[in-house]
Scaffold this motif. Structure first.
Motif, PDB file in Angstrom:
ATOM      1  N   LEU A  13       0.803  -1.226   0.000  1.00  0.00           N
ATOM      2  CA  LEU A  13       0.000   0.000   0.000  1.00  0.00           C
ATOM      3  C   LEU A  13       0.835   1.275   0.000  1.00  0.00           C
ATOM      4  CD1 LEU A  13      -2.739  -1.032   2.615  1.00  0.00           C
ATOM      5  CD2 LEU A  13      -2.885  -1.093   0.110  1.00  0.00           C
ATOM      6  N   LYS A  16      -0.131   5.015  -0.882  1.00  0.00           N
ATOM      7  CA  LYS A  16      -1.553   5.207  -0.567  1.00  0.00           C
ATOM      8  C   LYS A  16      -1.780   5.293   0.938  1.00  0.00           C
ATOM      9  CE  LYS A  16      -2.756   2.314  -4.498  1.00  0.00           C
ATOM     10  NZ  LYS A  16      -3.249   1.007  -4.909  1.00  0.00           N
ATOM     11  N   ARG A  17      -1.071   4.457   1.685  1.00  0.00           N
ATOM     12  CA  ARG A  17      -1.283   4.341   3.123  1.00  0.00           C
ATOM     13  C   ARG A  17      -0.402   5.329   3.879  1.00  0.00           C
ATOM     14  NH1 ARG A  17       1.643   0.164   6.839  1.00  0.00           N
ATOM     15  NH2 ARG A  17       0.656   0.628   8.819  1.00  0.00           N
ATOM     16  N   PRO A  19       0.708   8.514   3.807  1.00  0.00           N
ATOM     17  CA  PRO A  19       1.837   9.104   3.094  1.00  0.00           C
ATOM     18  C   PRO A  19       2.693  10.016   3.970  1.00  0.00           C
ATOM     19  CG  PRO A  19      -0.246   9.994   2.297  1.00  0.00           C
ATOM     20  CD  PRO A  19      -0.581   8.861   3.206  1.00  0.00           C
ATOM     21  N   ALA A  24       4.737   9.197  -0.515  1.00  0.00           N
ATOM     22  CA  ALA A  24       3.692   9.169  -1.546  1.00  0.00           C
ATOM     23  C   ALA A  24       4.050   8.296  -2.738  1.00  0.00           C
ATOM     24  CB  ALA A  24       3.397  10.599  -2.016  1.00  0.00           C
ATOM     25  N   SER A  26       4.859   4.791  -4.740  1.00  0.00           N
ATOM     26  CA  SER A  26       4.588   3.352  -4.666  1.00  0.00           C
ATOM     27  C   SER A  26       5.904   2.591  -4.683  1.00  0.00           C
ATOM     28  CB  SER A  26       3.720   2.895  -5.842  1.00  0.00           C
ATOM     29  OG  SER A  26       4.493   2.852  -7.028  1.00  0.00           O
TER      30      SER A  26
END
Length: 140
Positions: A13, A16-17, A19, A24, A26
């Protein structure tokens, strides 16, 4: 040099999780950057939210031609004696990595069942911790 990056629960995540804690970006995007920056290192990647799958991957990696493992076990770092035992049971050097500074977080995160068996621990430098681990392993 062939290195396995092994990420534990919820690291799928990233970006998304939370940040503000984890950034931020991936991990897939970061992995592309890391491979381009370190073309002399073959980087393989595995992520699982399942403790037993991470243990199985550590065992499997021990039988493959990896020179090192970078392990971010996520919350399992603080709860899994079995994962710590798996790291202790393999002959490949393991660098423990954490994106956040775990010592600046909840008290339960101050305990690691992996650190004792790792060649080193990198915590609090964001995703850069993976690159720092690669650098250490390449000069070790």
């Amino acid at each position: 040099m062939k290195v396995l990056i092994l990420n534990g629960p919820n690291l799928n995540l990233l970006g998304k999780r939370e940040p503000e804690v984890y950034g931020a970006e991936s991990f897939d995007d970061y992995l592309k950057f890391l491979r381009a920056k370190l073309p002399h290192i073959t980087i393989e990647y595995y992520q699982s939210n399942v403790e037993g799958e991470l243990i199985n991957r550590l065992h499997q990696a021990n039988d493959e031609e990896y020179q090192a493992i970078i392990l971010n076990a996520g919350a399992y770092t603080h709860t899994s004696v079995a994962l710590g035992d798996a790291v202790a049971g393999i002959s490949i050097p393991v660098v423990e990595v954490h994106i956040s500074n775990v010592m600046d977080r909840e008290e339960f995160r101050h305990v690691s069942y992996i650190s004792k068996h790792a060649v080193g621990v990198i915590s609090g430098f964001g995703l850069l911790g993976y690159e720092l681990g690669m650098h250490y392993l390449s000069i070790r």
